[in-house]
Design a protein around this motif. Structure first.
Motif, PDB file in Angstrom:
ATOM      1  N   ASP A 170     -12.176   4.236  29.224  1.00  0.00           N
ATOM      2  CA  ASP A 170     -11.787   5.464  28.545  1.00  0.00           C
ATOM      3  C   ASP A 170     -10.982   5.093  27.309  1.00  0.00           C
ATOM      4  N   SER A 171     -11.375   5.611  26.151  1.00  0.00           N
ATOM      5  CA  SER A 171     -10.650   5.346  24.917  1.00  0.00           C
ATOM      6  C   SER A 171     -10.269   6.661  24.256  1.00  0.00           C
ATOM      7  N   VAL A 172      -9.086   6.710  23.710  1.00  0.00           N
ATOM      8  CA  VAL A 172      -8.552   7.914  23.086  1.00  0.00           C
ATOM      9  C   VAL A 172      -8.219   7.585  21.634  1.00  0.00           C
ATOM     10  N   VAL A 173      -8.687   8.409  20.721  1.00  0.00           N
ATOM     11  CA  VAL A 173      -8.394   8.226  19.303  1.00  0.00           C
ATOM     12  C   VAL A 173      -7.338   9.233  18.897  1.00  0.00           C
ATOM     13  N   GLY A 174      -6.191   8.751  18.499  1.00  0.00           N
ATOM     14  CA  GLY A 174      -5.136   9.630  18.029  1.00  0.00           C
ATOM     15  C   GLY A 174      -5.258   9.852  16.530  1.00  0.00           C
ATOM     16  N   GLU A 175      -4.319  10.586  15.967  1.00  0.00           N
ATOM     17  CA  GLU A 175      -4.302  10.817  14.528  1.00  0.00           C
ATOM     18  C   GLU A 175      -2.875  10.849  14.040  1.00  0.00           C
ATOM     19  N   GLN A 176      -2.714  10.549  12.771  1.00  0.00           N
ATOM     20  CA  GLN A 176      -1.400  10.590  12.168  1.00  0.00           C
ATOM     21  C   GLN A 176      -1.547  10.851  10.674  1.00  0.00           C
ATOM     22  N   ILE A 177      -0.461  11.253  10.057  1.00  0.00           N
ATOM     23  CA  ILE A 177      -0.419  11.469   8.622  1.00  0.00           C
ATOM     24  C   ILE A 177       0.565  10.472   8.025  1.00  0.00           C
ATOM     25  N   ARG A 178       0.083   9.726   7.051  1.00  0.00           N
ATOM     26  CA  ARG A 178       0.919   8.732   6.370  1.00  0.00           C
ATOM     27  C   ARG A 178       1.344   9.313   5.012  1.00  0.00           C
ATOM     28  N   VAL A 179       2.624   9.421   4.794  1.00  0.00           N
ATOM     29  CA  VAL A 179       3.167   9.934   3.535  1.00  0.00           C
ATOM     30  C   VAL A 179       3.839   8.780   2.800  1.00  0.00           C
ATOM     31  N   LEU A 180       3.324   8.455   1.616  1.00  0.00           N
ATOM     32  CA  LEU A 180       3.930   7.436   0.772  1.00  0.00           C
ATOM     33  C   LEU A 180       4.586   8.137  -0.413  1.00  0.00           C
ATOM     34  N   ARG A 181       5.857   7.850  -0.649  1.00  0.00           N
ATOM     35  CA  ARG A 181       6.590   8.512  -1.723  1.00  0.00           C
ATOM     36  C   ARG A 181       7.496   7.518  -2.429  1.00  0.00           C
ATOM     37  N   LEU A 182       7.752   7.811  -3.699  1.00  0.00           N
ATOM     38  CA  LEU A 182       8.672   7.006  -4.488  1.00  0.00           C
ATOM     39  C   LEU A 182      10.037   7.671  -4.486  1.00  0.00           C
ATOM     40  N   ASP A 183      11.030   6.931  -4.031  1.00  0.00           N
ATOM     41  CA  ASP A 183      12.402   7.430  -4.018  1.00  0.00           C
ATOM     42  C   ASP A 183      13.179   6.783  -5.159  1.00  0.00           C
ATOM     43  N   ARG A 184      14.020   7.570  -5.795  1.00  0.00           N
ATOM     44  CA  ARG A 184      14.919   7.047  -6.832  1.00  0.00           C
ATOM     45  C   ARG A 184      16.117   6.387  -6.155  1.00  0.00           C
ATOM     46  N   THR A 185      16.499   5.215  -6.627  1.00  0.00           N
ATOM     47  CA  THR A 185      17.631   4.477  -6.057  1.00  0.00           C
ATOM     48  C   THR A 185      18.556   4.050  -7.188  1.00  0.00           C
ATOM     49  N   ASN A 186      19.680   3.487  -6.792  1.00  0.00           N
ATOM     50  CA  ASN A 186      20.626   2.985  -7.783  1.00  0.00           C
ATOM     51  C   ASN A 186      20.336   1.549  -8.189  1.00  0.00           C
ATOM     52  N   GLY A 187      19.275   0.970  -7.597  1.00  0.00           N
ATOM     53  CA  GLY A 187      18.890  -0.390  -7.966  1.00  0.00           C
ATOM     54  C   GLY A 187      19.654  -1.476  -7.267  1.00  0.00           C
ATOM     55  N   THR A 188      20.551  -1.152  -6.336  1.00  0.00           N
ATOM     56  CA  THR A 188      21.323  -2.186  -5.656  1.00  0.00           C
ATOM     57  C   THR A 188      20.481  -2.997  -4.678  1.00  0.00           C
ATOM     58  N   ASP A 189      19.324  -2.447  -4.259  1.00  0.00           N
ATOM     59  CA  ASP A 189      18.463  -3.167  -3.321  1.00  0.00           C
ATOM     60  C   ASP A 189      17.377  -3.942  -4.037  1.00  0.00           C
ATOM     61  N   GLY A 190      17.482  -4.086  -5.360  1.00  0.00           N
ATOM     62  CA  GLY A 190      16.480  -4.844  -6.111  1.00  0.00           C
ATOM     63  C   GLY A 190      15.236  -4.062  -6.433  1.00  0.00           C
TER      64      GLY A 190
END
Length: 489
Positions: A170-190
């Motif tokens: 028995d195999s079950v196929v699930g589903e999901q939604i992938r959201v890719l977004r650009l976040d503004r940062t202060n640049g401290t993480d490179g």
């Protein structure tokens, strides 16, 4: 565009898919019962011009292998790109096969996309994931630092493919939604002021009492890293028939599909008319109503009534002929709209120039699609290159480092003797390099694709050393009709 994409998938799916759709593509006749409609539908034939056109377009683009430029395999980067070339999507599909899938999607519905991601757990490598047009749910493009870039992308996908259910089979196929977004940062993480963030949304476990509407909940949030730094852009590339922008184009084969469905409905009416009129029907007058009359040379009909007659009812009208002419006209229209593969061959001789002019419209469409997909797949290659390199941004990777160029030469007649003569004479006069001459010969299928220039020169040297090529054969005669090229210095 959902309705257009569904129609395109159904038409390309062939007769079985079209007939399963029932009245969506073949309405019932008036006062027709369900049993009569099923027989009416079964008698019809779906002439799948669109699928043959799709196969023909893809075959013409890949009639010659694409030009591919990757780093040499003597470096770690070269080995990583060679692995990506051999298995682009981690499903065993080569880059050549992946490009075919992209072209098929672009010709079919006019759109698809590629997410270039990094597999960290098992193999630590970059890979491409293909998303069909229906899976790209939402997107947003903004002007950032003088460029139009995607700042939001929403993708619908299976949740990790198939997973085992309650038992082994028995195999079950699930589903999901992938959201890719650009976040503004202060640049401290490179991240230089912006970073790519990935949100994974999955359906809630309890879906009861909400009227059948799926409710989603945020399952996890990830920040993809490369060399310890967040990604500066969303690693997604759009593929289209004219450009690689996220705008939604019309379906390239839309006009042919509409005519293909019209042809299907006319064929159903034509077969329906044949079913009721093609076979002659016996009739009698003056015979006993209870008499059992058999047709054949071994029986005779005897009527007790004087003047009894018998005969056959046969269809003599022009109605079916009108259907035949309409069907033929629809097939010619499909040929004019782009399906040259379905058009009958001309019975008279046709020059290469005339054939090239007649096919120029299709060549322009194919050339535009090939050029657009070449550009977008090159962007995919640059992303894969960037994942494995030290460049700061994906835009820093140039065509000199990674490039894929699909075939745009769809002619089959090759070079004429005069053209071959002109190319060799231009090389002899110093107007072009020897490598350029060999490349022209290779594109015209005079030289095989798998043979490099150095290998070709080696074969020429061996032939010259063995005495099989004389000095007279190393030159080109002044008369084009007697042009002979056995080898070049």
């Amino acid at each position: 565009m959902t309705a257009n994409w569904i129609r395109a998938r159904d038409v390309l799916g062939g007769e079985e898919t079209i007939k399963v759709a029932g009245e969506k593509y073949l309405p019932k006749l008036e006062v027709q019962s369900e049993t009569e409609y099923q027989a009416y539908k079964m008698r019809a034939s779906f002439f799948n011009a669109c699928a043959r056109t799709l196969a023909g377009y893809v075959g013409m683009i890949f009639r010659k292998p694409p030009y591919l430029r990757l780093p040499e395999t003597n470096s770690a980067l070269g080995k990583a790109m060679a692995e990506f070339n051999n298995d682009a999507d981690m499903l065993g599909t080569s880059l050549y096969g992946y490009a075919k899938q992209v072209i098929s999607e672009v010709v079919s519905v006019g759109r698809c996309g590629t997410l270039v991601d990094w597999e960290q757990d098992a193999e630590s490598r970059a890979y491409a994931a293909l998303y069909r047009a229906e899976q790209i749910l939402n997107w947003r493009v903004e002007r950032v630092n003088g460029r139009n870039i995607a700042t939001l992308l929403v993708l619908h996908e299976p949740e990790g493919g198939e997973r085992q259910g309650t038992d082994l089979f028995d195999s079950v196929v699930g589903e999901q939604i992938r959201v890719l977004r650009l976040d503004r940062t202060n640049g401290t993480d490179g991240s230089n002021g912006q970073r790519c963030v990935v949100d994974i949304w999955r359906p809630k476990n309890d879906q009861k009492g909400n009227g059948g509407k799926t409710e989603w909940e945020l399952a996890e949030t990830r920040i993809p890293l490369r060399m310890g730094k967040p990604l500066p852009l969303i690693p997604f590339v759009f593929h289209g028939p004219e450009n690689s922008r996220p705008t939604v184009p019309r379906v390239p084969l839309e006009d042919i599909m509409a005519m293909n469905l019209t042809h299907y409905r006319m064929d159903a009416d034509y077969k329906h008319g044949l079913h009721y009129t093609a076979l002659p029907t016996a009739w009698v007058s003056g015979f006993d109503k209870d008499a059992k009359l058999q047709i054949g040379s071994s029986v005779a009909w005897v009527a007790p009534t004087a003047g009894a007659t018998a005969g056959f009812l046969e269809f003599m009208g022009q109605g079916l002929g009108s259907f035949e002419r309409a069907l033929d006209h629809a097939e010619r229209l499909m040929a004019v709209l782009g399906s040259r593969l379905l058009e009958g061959q001309k019975k008279v001789a046709e020059t290469a120039e005339a054939m090239q002019i007649r096919q120029s419209g299709e060549d322009c469409i194919l050339g535009s699609m090939a050029a657009s997909v070449s550009e977008s797949i090159t962007q995919v290659l640059r992303w894969a290159y960037w994942w494995n390199s030290t460049e700061e941004k994906p835009d820093d990777v140039t065509d000199q480092q990674a490039l894929l160029d699909l075939n745009t030469d769809f002619s089959t007649h090759g070079m004429s003797a005069q053209e071959i003569t002109a190319v060799v004479m231009a090389w002899q006069a110093g107007a072009m390099s020897q490598d350029t001459m060999f490349e022209l010969f290779r594109r015209s299928e005079i030289l095989p694709d798998g043979r490099g220039n150095e290998e070709e020169m080696g074969l020429i040297g061996k032939a010259k050393a063995s005495g099989k090529v004389t000095s007279d054969q190393l030159s080109v005669t002044s008369k084009p009709e007697n042009a002979q090229i056995a080898a070049v210095k």
